[in-house]
Design a protein around this motif. Structure first.
Motif, short mmCIF file in Angstrom:
data_model
loop_
_atom_site.label_atom_id
_atom_site.label_comp_id
_atom_site.label_asym_id
_atom_site.label_seq_id
_atom_site.Cartn_x
_atom_site.Cartn_y
_atom_site.Cartn_z
N HIS A 1 0.75 -1.19 0.04
CA HIS A 1 0.02 -0.02 0.01
C HIS A 1 0.80 1.22 -0.13
CE1 HIS A 1 -3.61 2.35 0.52
NE2 HIS A 1 -2.98 2.92 1.68
N LYS B 1 3.00 4.16 -4.68
CA LYS B 1 1.91 4.82 -5.27
C LYS B 1 2.57 4.91 -6.95
CE LYS B 1 0.58 7.72 -1.44
NZ LYS B 1 0.02 6.42 -0.75
N PRO C 1 1.50 12.17 -6.94
CA PRO C 1 0.56 12.58 -5.84
C PRO C 1 -0.08 14.01 -6.07
CG PRO C 1 2.78 12.57 -5.05
CD PRO C 1 2.51 12.06 -6.34
N SER D 1 -7.50 11.56 3.15
CA SER D 1 -7.32 10.25 3.69
C SER D 1 -8.59 10.09 4.13
CB SER D 1 -6.31 9.86 4.50
OG SER D 1 -4.99 10.35 4.06
N TYR E 1 -16.27 8.54 1.25
CA TYR E 1 -15.01 8.33 0.15
C TYR E 1 -15.78 8.30 -1.20
CZ TYR E 1 -11.80 5.97 -2.53
OH TYR E 1 -10.70 6.04 -3.62
N ARG F 1 -14.73 11.34 -3.75
CA ARG F 1 -14.27 11.00 -5.04
C ARG F 1 -15.06 11.68 -6.21
NH1 ARG F 1 -15.16 8.10 -9.33
NH2 ARG F 1 -17.24 7.13 -8.39
N SER G 1 -6.81 7.84 -8.24
CA SER G 1 -6.56 8.59 -6.93
C SER G 1 -6.18 9.91 -6.70
CB SER G 1 -5.40 7.66 -5.87
OG SER G 1 -4.15 7.69 -6.52
N SER H 1 -5.16 14.24 -3.69
CA SER H 1 -5.34 12.96 -3.70
C SER H 1 -6.09 12.49 -2.76
CB SER H 1 -3.76 12.43 -3.22
OG SER H 1 -2.89 12.50 -4.37
N GLU I 1 -7.38 9.14 -0.77
CA GLU I 1 -6.88 7.59 -0.46
C GLU I 1 -7.77 7.06 0.77
OE1 GLU I 1 -3.11 7.57 0.85
OE2 GLU I 1 -3.45 7.95 2.87
N LYS I 2 -8.11 5.87 0.72
CA LYS I 2 -8.71 5.04 2.02
C LYS I 2 -7.59 4.61 2.95
CE LYS I 2 -11.96 2.99 -0.97
NZ LYS I 2 -12.65 1.50 -1.39
#
Ligand code: FES
Length: 122
Positions: free
Chosen positions: A38, A41, A45, A51, A67, A71, A81, A89, A91-92
């Protein structure tokens, strides 16, 4: 690969191809490692990292909605992403350690607790 990520902020394809030749490993194996972990990347970015916590407490209180809302709001294509303008950027993430504030979203260094689509607009 960690040094490449430090230098560029992500793993550029050209750098991975050179790495493949330098270490004598097939490019498919290099990509396998890059996509498994994870921390790596494959996209440059955005300037601001957002996040969305996907931990248990946040999940139960609506993180998936946050999320997906972000998005779409930031116009990030499914599977990507970074926003098209390169500014954001998304992300989860896993638990930030402040579950009582769930659902939690981090924008840069700032944590937003009890996050809702309304709080993002504000
Ligand atoms: S589960 Fe989201 S902060 Fe802990």
């Amino acid at each position: 690969m960690q040094k490449l990520q430090e230098r560029y902020g992500f793993l550029p394809k050209d750098a991975l191809m050179k790495l493949s030749k330098d270490v004598g490993a097939p490019l498919s194996r290099i990509f396998g490692v890059a996509t498994f972990y994870h921390q790596f990347k494959l996209e440059s970015p955005g300037k601001v990292l957002i996040s969305v916590c996907m931990g248990t407490a946040c999940h139960l209180r609506g993180d998936a909605n946050n999320y997906e809302f972000l998005r779409r709001f930031l116009r990030i294509a499914p599977g990507k992403s970074v926003s098209d303008d390169g500014l954001f950027s998304l992300e989860k993430a896993r638990c930030f350690g402040c579950c009582s504030l769930a659902p939690v979203v981090r924008v840069g260094d700032k944590l937003i607790g009890k996050a809702t689509p309304r709080s993002f607009r504000e």
